[in-house]
Scaffold this motif. Structure first.
Motif, PDB file in Angstrom:
ATOM      1  N   UNK A  57       1.260  -0.469   0.317  1.00  0.00           N
ATOM      2  CA  UNK A  57      -0.047  -0.239  -0.074  1.00  0.00           C
ATOM      3  C   UNK A  57       0.941   1.223   0.174  1.00  0.00           C
ATOM      4  N   UNK A  58       1.593   1.616  -1.291  1.00  0.00           N
ATOM      5  CA  UNK A  58       2.433   2.552  -1.453  1.00  0.00           C
ATOM      6  C   UNK A  58       1.894   3.809  -2.740  1.00  0.00           C
ATOM      7  N   UNK A  59       1.280   4.300  -2.016  1.00  0.00           N
ATOM      8  CA  UNK A  59       1.387   5.585  -3.886  1.00  0.00           C
ATOM      9  C   UNK A  59       2.468   5.369  -4.486  1.00  0.00           C
ATOM     10  N   UNK A  60       2.301   5.491  -5.458  1.00  0.00           N
ATOM     11  CA  UNK A  60       3.261   5.415  -7.243  1.00  0.00           C
ATOM     12  C   UNK A  60       3.569   3.417  -7.076  1.00  0.00           C
ATOM     13  N   UNK A  61       2.777   2.570  -6.448  1.00  0.00           N
ATOM     14  CA  UNK A  61       3.460   1.226  -6.496  1.00  0.00           C
ATOM     15  C   UNK A  61       2.072   0.932  -6.796  1.00  0.00           C
ATOM     16  N   UNK A  62       0.966   0.935  -5.975  1.00  0.00           N
ATOM     17  CA  UNK A  62      -0.620   1.035  -6.875  1.00  0.00           C
ATOM     18  C   UNK A  62      -1.532   1.771  -7.240  1.00  0.00           C
ATOM     19  N   UNK A  63      -1.562   1.688  -8.452  1.00  0.00           N
ATOM     20  CA  UNK A  63      -2.365   2.907  -9.153  1.00  0.00           C
ATOM     21  C   UNK A  63      -4.201   2.129  -9.591  1.00  0.00           C
ATOM     22  N   UNK A  64      -4.284   0.854  -9.104  1.00  0.00           N
ATOM     23  CA  UNK A  64      -5.621   0.198  -9.369  1.00  0.00           C
ATOM     24  C   UNK A  64      -5.686  -0.737  -8.295  1.00  0.00           C
ATOM     25  N   UNK A  65      -6.924  -0.903  -7.738  1.00  0.00           N
ATOM     26  CA  UNK A  65      -7.139  -2.440  -6.974  1.00  0.00           C
ATOM     27  C   UNK A  65      -8.239  -2.712  -6.793  1.00  0.00           C
ATOM     28  N   UNK A  66      -8.763  -4.058  -7.306  1.00  0.00           N
ATOM     29  CA  UNK A  66      -9.418  -4.240  -7.533  1.00  0.00           C
ATOM     30  C   UNK A  66      -9.986  -5.796  -6.968  1.00  0.00           C
ATOM     31  N   UNK A  67     -10.866  -6.289  -5.481  1.00  0.00           N
ATOM     32  CA  UNK A  67     -10.100  -7.368  -4.675  1.00  0.00           C
ATOM     33  C   UNK A  67     -12.255  -7.387  -4.120  1.00  0.00           C
ATOM     34  N   UNK A  68     -12.402  -8.593  -3.155  1.00  0.00           N
ATOM     35  CA  UNK A  68     -12.930  -8.921  -3.232  1.00  0.00           C
ATOM     36  C   UNK A  68     -12.903  -8.583  -1.572  1.00  0.00           C
ATOM     37  N   UNK A  69     -12.174  -8.606  -0.819  1.00  0.00           N
ATOM     38  CA  UNK A  69     -12.417  -8.465   0.618  1.00  0.00           C
ATOM     39  C   UNK A  69     -11.202  -7.772   0.535  1.00  0.00           C
ATOM     40  N   UNK A  70     -11.300  -6.310   1.753  1.00  0.00           N
ATOM     41  CA  UNK A  70     -10.836  -5.656   1.625  1.00  0.00           C
ATOM     42  C   UNK A  70     -10.281  -5.497   3.879  1.00  0.00           C
ATOM     43  N   UNK A  71     -11.127  -6.012   3.977  1.00  0.00           N
ATOM     44  CA  UNK A  71     -11.724  -5.968   5.985  1.00  0.00           C
ATOM     45  C   UNK A  71      -9.400  -6.505   6.472  1.00  0.00           C
ATOM     46  N   UNK A  72      -8.957  -7.220   5.427  1.00  0.00           N
ATOM     47  CA  UNK A  72      -7.761  -7.794   6.033  1.00  0.00           C
ATOM     48  C   UNK A  72      -6.550  -6.409   5.589  1.00  0.00           C
ATOM     49  N   UNK A  73      -6.852  -5.991   4.607  1.00  0.00           N
ATOM     50  CA  UNK A  73      -6.282  -5.121   4.189  1.00  0.00           C
ATOM     51  C   UNK A  73      -6.355  -3.584   4.238  1.00  0.00           C
ATOM     52  N   UNK A  74      -6.673  -3.020   5.829  1.00  0.00           N
ATOM     53  CA  UNK A  74      -6.669  -1.766   5.486  1.00  0.00           C
ATOM     54  C   UNK A  74      -6.383  -0.610   5.592  1.00  0.00           C
ATOM     55  N   UNK A  75      -4.924  -1.181   4.697  1.00  0.00           N
ATOM     56  CA  UNK A  75      -3.475  -0.041   4.763  1.00  0.00           C
ATOM     57  C   UNK A  75      -4.167   0.150   2.818  1.00  0.00           C
ATOM     58  N   UNK A  76      -3.943  -0.516   2.247  1.00  0.00           N
ATOM     59  CA  UNK A  76      -4.637  -0.822   0.824  1.00  0.00           C
ATOM     60  C   UNK A  76      -6.040   0.658   0.920  1.00  0.00           C
ATOM     61  N   UNK A  77      -6.895   0.162   1.627  1.00  0.00           N
ATOM     62  CA  UNK A  77      -8.429   0.586   1.520  1.00  0.00           C
ATOM     63  C   UNK A  77      -8.530   1.766   2.382  1.00  0.00           C
ATOM     64  N   UNK A  78      -7.140   2.777   2.776  1.00  0.00           N
ATOM     65  CA  UNK A  78      -7.250   4.170   3.487  1.00  0.00           C
ATOM     66  C   UNK A  78      -6.696   4.515   1.805  1.00  0.00           C
ATOM     67  N   UNK A  79      -6.185   4.023   0.957  1.00  0.00           N
ATOM     68  CA  UNK A  79      -5.713   4.353  -0.016  1.00  0.00           C
ATOM     69  C   UNK A  79      -6.867   4.655  -1.191  1.00  0.00           C
ATOM     70  N   UNK A  80      -7.272   4.129  -0.982  1.00  0.00           N
ATOM     71  CA  UNK A  80      -8.570   3.447  -2.175  1.00  0.00           C
ATOM     72  C   UNK A  80      -9.796   4.670  -0.981  1.00  0.00           C
ATOM     73  N   UNK A  81      -9.894   4.819   0.292  1.00  0.00           N
ATOM     74  CA  UNK A  81     -11.342   5.703   0.725  1.00  0.00           C
ATOM     75  C   UNK A  81     -10.730   7.232   0.445  1.00  0.00           C
ATOM     76  N   UNK A  82      -8.907   7.356   0.344  1.00  0.00           N
ATOM     77  CA  UNK A  82      -8.656   8.695   0.645  1.00  0.00           C
ATOM     78  C   UNK A  82      -8.863   8.993  -1.155  1.00  0.00           C
TER      79      UNK A  82
END
Length: 642
Positions: free
Chosen positions: A72-97
């Motif tokens: 979950x680093x800006x620049x590394x990930x541009x887009x995420x497509x996933x089924x469950x984000x509950x175990x990935x809160x750091x990625x969820x923060x990037x998505x919601x922000x």
């Protein structure tokens, strides 16, 4: 032949800017940590690769900083497509922000999409998601305003409305196995799950991509049993031998041989749950279990149903399952969710969802977070918290019966159980039964239209789904409807004649569900012979412990007699019939009401002298014929004379 066994750094060096990376792992189980850490290190050291699309199913993380959270680093990930984000809160923060584009699609759809990508299809077609937030007429599965591309559309095939999910070709896959030979053949003998590693590898290879496998050990070429090879070497480009600390069975640590079917352990040794509001909820949900049923239990509160079933010694009479592919045994809880102790079988997740989506589940028990007047449920998004749907949509849309479980309110709720009564010591700060939910993860109207049986179980009451919305059907002892229920709802449910929840739920001793589960259904016990004009009630072996048992018998009798439109003679078999002293009077009163309304005459028999005396006295006090015959021949002879 090029060398396939390489270092993690050598494998990760093959990734390019803009690649689509698919990462296996279900929650904390089977996460390819070695590869994830190597990718993070390369990005932090070199700022490359950049702008990756991350595709995942079950959220390979630990709900904190581990697993794919490290990506979950800006620049590394541009887009995420996933089924469950509950175990990935750091990625969820990037998505919601809105720092990345992000989508939340049903886990089962993503699982099936891997196969469809492998087949070269343009996408996946499914009824799963209709009426929920992934329906493009609502949100289309998009997270945040930065996400604009439509991945989901509505189509019509064979006269049926369906959703079309656009395929996502895979450039690189991170998968995980136990053993690999030099040719890249993979076995998974010490893994908890087989996940979708074969489908992911096939999809990646047929997309022209690169498959990188993390393993625990390298074995000699030709030493693997070909029947145990899960992913053939023709699909694998690189094999990376992981450091032991980066190849734990579960991110929680340690190795449980019962999870990988290496051993079977006695379930009797498992400690029962303490009697609190969680156990009360699990106990009430357990009443919906049926012999030979195939059941799915969700993460969190539903896990208690398995514990109750184990305590009540009824696990062997049904099959519990979890969406990543475990069948049988006892599903694990907490960070280990997705595994099972003593499973009967472990299949690929996409195959499990074939079974689920086709209607194979008899019962699903899942969490209750927010509920609106129509019975729709939100468990996927709450303000700054992104949980994601996981397999929730697939499971709830396709199971024959759905039971949602959760406390009535949240945030500081304190409950006391005293003398079989429920007392609310401190109410939760947040209402769960609200006028409007933040996101539709389960559509009440869609389920009601399909005629699905849906219950909503809390520690103080039970609701059921009707075409008009939620109806209050049961209330716990000690609970006042106005003070403890309606005062803490943002809407008023339908209220007709709610019954008392079964008293056994609130007592410290086991509920004897074994007896209830294995008893013959009342519908099968009560039959009307049209030729003779006599109804036969087979109460042999029936055990009546509570007022609810009495009420159930009364309702079954009314269901049989009312459509006949006339009074009838009845013969009742009371052999081995058992009734608690506390409900004998209630039972006799119920018999009096039924006799006055529906029966011309009732003939009863039992070989038990004690039961003839006990039940006869109770009936006589109600002004009913107290004689109970000793043989069925005597009872039937009397009925025929009538």
């Amino acid at each position: 032949m090029r060398k396939k066994v390489v270092s993690a750094a050598q494998a990760i060096a093959l990734l390019r800017d803009g690649d689509t990376l698919c990462c296996s792992g279900f929650g904390a189980n089977g996460v390819p940590v070695e590869l994830i850490l190597a990718l993070e290190k390369r990005f932090l050291d070199t700022a490359a690769p950049r702008d990756l699309t991350l595709l995942f199913g079950g959220g390979p993380g630990d709900s904190a900083q581990g697993g794919a959270n490290r990506l979950a680093h800006t620049g590394l990930i541009k887009r995420a497509v996933g089924g469950h984000y509950g175990m990935l809160p750091q990625l969820g923060k990037l998505a919601l922000s809105n720092q990345i584009e992000a989508y939340n699609l049903p886990l089962g759809v993503i699982s099936h999409m891997y196969r469809d990508i492998a087949c070269g299809l343009p996408g996946t077609v499914s009824k799963v998601g209709l009426g929920t937030f992934v329906d493009p007429r609502l949100e289309g599965g998009k997270i945040g305003s930065k996400t604009t591309e439509d991945l989901v559309s509505v189509v019509s095939l064979g006269g049926e409305e369906l959703l079309f999910y656009k395929a996502i070709p895979i450039s690189v896959a991170f998968i995980r196995a136990t053993s690999a030979d030099a040719e890249g053949n993979l076995t998974l003998e010490r893994e908890v799950l087989t996940q979708d590693v074969l489908a992911i590898a096939t999809a990646t290879k047929n997309s022209g991509g690169l498959v990188i496998a993390q393993v625990e050990r390298i074995v000699e070429r030709g030493s693997l049993n070909p029947r145990h090879v899960k992913v053939p070497g023709i699909l694998v480009d690189c094999v990376v031998l992981a450091q032991p600390e980066n190849h734990l069975q579960n991110l929680g640590g340690g190795y449980n041989p019962a999870f990988s079917a290496e051993v079977r352990v006695p379930l009797d040794a498992l400690e029962p749950m303490p009697l609190d509001e969680r156990k009360v909820i699990a106990r009430r949900a357990a009443f919906e279990l049926k012999p030979n049923a195939v059941v799915n239990l969700g993460i969190g509160m539903p896990e208690g149903v398995a514990a109750v079933a184990n305590e009540e010694k009824i696990l062997k009479f049904m099959t519990l399952t979890a969406e990543p592919g475990v069948i049988g045994g006892m599903p694990a809880s907490g960070l280990y969710f997705g595994a099972a102790t003593n499973p009967d079988a472990v299949i690929d997740m996409n195959q499990q969802f074939d079974f689920y989506d086709g209607g194979g589940l008899d019962l699903a028990c899942l969490g209750l977070a927010e509920c609106d007047p129509s019975g729709s449920i939100n468990v996927s998004r709450f303000g700054p918290k992104l949980a994601g749907a996981g397999g929730f949509i697939n499971i709830t849309q396709n199971s024959r019966t759905v039971v949602f479980v959760g406390t009535f309110t949240a945030g500081g709720l304190k409950v006391a159980l005293q003398d079989g009564q429920v007392r609310i010591l401190q109410e939760g700060r947040a209402h769960k039964f609200v006028q409007h939910i933040e996101q539709v993860t389960f559509s009440g109207p869609y389920a009601a239209k399909a005629g699905k049986t849906v219950l909503y179980v809390t520690e103080r009451c039970v609701f059921k789904l009707t075409a008009q919305g939620l109806e209050l059907i049961e209330v716990a002892p000690g609970i006042d409807i106005e003070r403890d229920i309606l005062a803490h709802m943002d809407f008023k449910p339908i209220i007709n004649h709610p019954q008392a929840m079964d008293a056994r739920i609130f007592a410290p001793e086991v509920m004897r569900l074994n007896d209830t589960l294995l008893s013959i259904s009342l519908v099968d016990r009560m039959q009307f012979d049209t030729k003779q004009g006599i109804a036969y009630y087979n109460f042999q072996g029936l055990k009546v412990h509570s007022l609810k048992d009495v009420q159930d018998i009364a309702q079954a009798a009314r269901d049989l007699c009312e459509p006949l439109g006339k009074k009838i003679a009845v013969v009742v078999n009371y052999d081995n019939f058992q009734i608690d002293e506390a409900v004998v009077d209630d039972y006799a009163a119920m018999v009096k009401v039924l006799s006055d309304a529906y029966y011309t005459d009732v003939s009863r028999y039992t070989t038990s002298a004690f039961m003839r005396l006990k039940l006869g006295e109770a009936l006589e006090q109600r002004g009913l014929a107290a004689h109970i015959y000793e043989t069925p021949q005597e009872a039937r002879s009397t009925a025929h004379k009538t």
